[in-house]
Design a protein around this motif. Sequence first.
Motif, PDB file in Angstrom:
ATOM      1  N   LEU A  77       9.757 -10.536 -14.342  1.00 26.61           N
ATOM      2  CA  LEU A  77      10.206  -9.215 -13.916  1.00 26.61           C
ATOM      3  C   LEU A  77       9.276  -8.117 -14.450  1.00 26.61           C
ATOM      4  O   LEU A  77       8.924  -7.178 -13.722  1.00 26.61           O
ATOM      5  CB  LEU A  77      11.632  -8.963 -14.396  1.00 26.61           C
ATOM      6  CG  LEU A  77      12.721  -9.917 -13.896  1.00 26.61           C
ATOM      7  CD1 LEU A  77      14.066  -9.523 -14.476  1.00 26.61           C
ATOM      8  CD2 LEU A  77      12.788  -9.948 -12.390  1.00 26.61           C
ATOM      9  N   LEU A  78       8.889  -8.230 -15.703  1.00 21.71           N
ATOM     10  CA  LEU A  78       8.117  -7.163 -16.333  1.00 21.71           C
ATOM     11  C   LEU A  78       6.647  -7.168 -15.934  1.00 21.71           C
ATOM     12  O   LEU A  78       6.021  -6.105 -15.871  1.00 21.71           O
ATOM     13  CB  LEU A  78       8.220  -7.286 -17.856  1.00 21.71           C
ATOM     14  CG  LEU A  78       9.608  -7.111 -18.472  1.00 21.71           C
ATOM     15  CD1 LEU A  78       9.535  -7.303 -19.977  1.00 21.71           C
ATOM     16  CD2 LEU A  78      10.195  -5.756 -18.136  1.00 21.71           C
ATOM     17  N   LYS A  79       6.082  -8.330 -15.659  1.00 23.29           N
ATOM     18  CA  LYS A  79       4.639  -8.426 -15.486  1.00 23.29           C
ATOM     19  C   LYS A  79       4.175  -8.672 -14.051  1.00 23.29           C
ATOM     20  O   LYS A  79       3.055  -8.307 -13.694  1.00 23.29           O
ATOM     21  CB  LYS A  79       4.086  -9.547 -16.379  1.00 23.29           C
ATOM     22  CG  LYS A  79       4.313  -9.317 -17.860  1.00 23.29           C
ATOM     23  CD  LYS A  79       3.798 -10.495 -18.690  1.00 23.29           C
ATOM     24  CE  LYS A  79       4.051 -10.294 -20.181  1.00 23.29           C
ATOM     25  NZ  LYS A  79       3.556 -11.442 -20.992  1.00 23.29           N
ATOM     26  N   ASP A  80       5.005  -9.298 -13.226  1.00 22.10           N
ATOM     27  CA  ASP A  80       4.530  -9.753 -11.919  1.00 22.10           C
ATOM     28  C   ASP A  80       5.018  -8.922 -10.745  1.00 22.10           C
ATOM     29  O   ASP A  80       4.467  -9.037  -9.643  1.00 22.10           O
ATOM     30  CB  ASP A  80       4.932 -11.208 -11.685  1.00 22.10           C
ATOM     31  CG  ASP A  80       4.245 -12.162 -12.655  1.00 22.10           C
ATOM     32  OD1 ASP A  80       3.194 -11.782 -13.205  1.00 22.10           O
ATOM     33  OD2 ASP A  80       4.763 -13.279 -12.874  1.00 22.10           O
ATOM     34  N   LEU A  81       6.036  -8.108 -10.940  1.00 22.74           N
ATOM     35  CA  LEU A  81       6.582  -7.321  -9.843  1.00 22.74           C
ATOM     36  C   LEU A  81       5.983  -5.919  -9.832  1.00 22.74           C
ATOM     37  O   LEU A  81       5.655  -5.361 -10.874  1.00 22.74           O
ATOM     38  CB  LEU A  81       8.104  -7.229  -9.962  1.00 22.74           C
ATOM     39  CG  LEU A  81       8.857  -8.563  -9.837  1.00 22.74           C
ATOM     40  CD1 LEU A  81      10.344  -8.344 -10.088  1.00 22.74           C
ATOM     41  CD2 LEU A  81       8.623  -9.201  -8.475  1.00 22.74           C
ATOM     42  N   HIS A  82       5.853  -5.346  -8.633  1.00 21.46           N
ATOM     43  CA  HIS A  82       5.376  -3.979  -8.507  1.00 21.46           C
ATOM     44  C   HIS A  82       6.521  -2.998  -8.781  1.00 21.46           C
ATOM     45  O   HIS A  82       7.698  -3.380  -8.785  1.00 21.46           O
ATOM     46  CB  HIS A  82       4.814  -3.746  -7.100  1.00 21.46           C
ATOM     47  CG  HIS A  82       3.679  -4.664  -6.767  1.00 21.46           C
ATOM     48  ND1 HIS A  82       3.662  -5.460  -5.642  1.00 21.46           N
ATOM     49  CD2 HIS A  82       2.523  -4.934  -7.423  1.00 21.46           C
ATOM     50  CE1 HIS A  82       2.550  -6.162  -5.612  1.00 21.46           C
ATOM     51  NE2 HIS A  82       1.852  -5.870  -6.686  1.00 21.46           N
ATOM     52  N   ARG A  83       6.162  -1.737  -8.981  1.00 21.82           N
ATOM     53  CA  ARG A  83       7.173  -0.719  -9.272  1.00 21.82           C
ATOM     54  C   ARG A  83       6.931   0.516  -8.407  1.00 21.82           C
ATOM     55  O   ARG A  83       5.817   1.026  -8.349  1.00 21.82           O
ATOM     56  CB  ARG A  83       7.137  -0.332 -10.755  1.00 21.82           C
ATOM     57  CG  ARG A  83       7.386  -1.503 -11.693  1.00 21.82           C
ATOM     58  CD  ARG A  83       7.458  -1.070 -13.147  1.00 21.82           C
ATOM     59  NE  ARG A  83       7.596  -2.215 -14.036  1.00 21.82           N
ATOM     60  CZ  ARG A  83       7.839  -2.133 -15.343  1.00 21.82           C
ATOM     61  NH1 ARG A  83       7.976  -0.920 -15.901  1.00 21.82           N
ATOM     62  NH2 ARG A  83       7.937  -3.217 -16.077  1.00 21.82           N
ATOM     63  N   THR A  84       7.976   0.968  -7.752  1.00 24.35           N
ATOM     64  CA  THR A  84       7.950   2.238  -7.037  1.00 24.35           C
ATOM     65  C   THR A  84       8.494   3.303  -7.974  1.00 24.35           C
ATOM     66  O   THR A  84       9.675   3.262  -8.351  1.00 24.35           O
ATOM     67  CB  THR A  84       8.815   2.164  -5.763  1.00 24.35           C
ATOM     68  OG1 THR A  84       8.283   1.175  -4.884  1.00 24.35           O
ATOM     69  CG2 THR A  84       8.843   3.517  -5.054  1.00 24.35           C
ATOM     70  N   LYS A  85       7.659   4.251  -8.359  1.00 20.88           N
ATOM     71  CA  LYS A  85       8.056   5.228  -9.364  1.00 20.88           C
ATOM     72  C   LYS A  85       8.662   6.471  -8.725  1.00 20.88           C
ATOM     73  O   LYS A  85       8.260   6.903  -7.658  1.00 20.88           O
ATOM     74  CB  LYS A  85       6.851   5.601 -10.226  1.00 20.88           C
ATOM     75  CG  LYS A  85       6.341   4.442 -11.080  1.00 20.88           C
ATOM     76  CD  LYS A  85       5.223   4.873 -12.012  1.00 20.88           C
ATOM     77  CE  LYS A  85       4.758   3.708 -12.879  1.00 20.88           C
ATOM     78  NZ  LYS A  85       3.670   4.106 -13.802  1.00 20.88           N
ATOM     79  N   ASP A  86       9.639   7.041  -9.401  1.00 19.50           N
ATOM     80  CA  ASP A  86      10.275   8.288  -8.996  1.00 19.50           C
ATOM     81  C   ASP A  86      10.590   9.045 -10.279  1.00 19.50           C
ATOM     82  O   ASP A  86      11.617   8.821 -10.922  1.00 19.50           O
ATOM     83  CB  ASP A  86      11.543   8.003  -8.194  1.00 19.50           C
ATOM     84  CG  ASP A  86      12.189   9.262  -7.654  1.00 19.50           C
ATOM     85  OD1 ASP A  86      11.748  10.369  -8.032  1.00 19.50           O
ATOM     86  OD2 ASP A  86      13.146   9.151  -6.863  1.00 19.50           O
TER      87      ASP A  86
END
Length: 298
Positions: A77-86
Amino acid sequence: MNNIRHLLGLLNMCKSAGYSGNCWGYNFDWQSRAFYVPQYTPTIVNSGFIGHALLDAFQFTGDQKALDLAVPIKDFLLKDLHRTKDGDTFCFSYTPIDNTAVHNANLLGASLLIRLYKITGEQRLRDVALSSLAYSMKHQHDDGSWYYAETAMQSWIDSFHTGFNLQAIRWFLQLGEATEFQAAFERGVDFYAGHFFLEDGTPKYYHNKVYPIDIHSPAQAIVFFSGEGDAYQELTDRILNWTLKEMYDPHKGLFYFRKGRYMTNKIPYMRWGQAWAFHALTEYLLFRNTGGRLHAPQ
């Protein structure tokens, strides 16, 4: 206990290889409305549901193997997934190969991290979980609902994903975290109970449309409202009775996939239908017989 250990062994064998932590995907290619996913590509949904089940198994049995499989999911979860920031919040991607912002997937991952934090004491898990939770709470509508995802092509409001959202948020509240969202959670529960069920217990697919009735709709409703206790017992019973009458074959012992206005698709999908119906019945009996004491947070 032997059956649980056998299943733990199967889960260990089925992990997706080549990622930072333990994770799982489907053994077939699949196409969502937004993106294509090759077989064995791990998802936050598969890994999140499995992670919660592993923590439940550890809680119920004390089997260290279950916990040892669950804890490394955090690294995926912490290292391999992308993040959409808001702002100072963010949404986890569904897989390592997409950049969508799907609320039930995001909240599922966040709720697993907050449970893992309570076990491991690793502060960054709490920080990430709260930031991920805050993203979806920021996008909750005033009436308590959520769109499925924050894209124009995915702006529908449906039953079982609403239930998934609320179940994930409930984990935070049960663990004494994010209590500032208690009122927002209650608005969501009110919306869920008030917009997705007919008087006879029929579960609607969308908040403004009944059909097609997917087995996930009654199953998740039974899971969630069983956990809400006596206040929703009558609603839970209505949904359960409707499901057993309309979507269960007592002679074959299976649940149907989907019910339309004029016909029913009776394909007995194992994961999509049978597993979720079994999960619903298990949660119903658990809370009816024990008041949910076995589900007390760690």
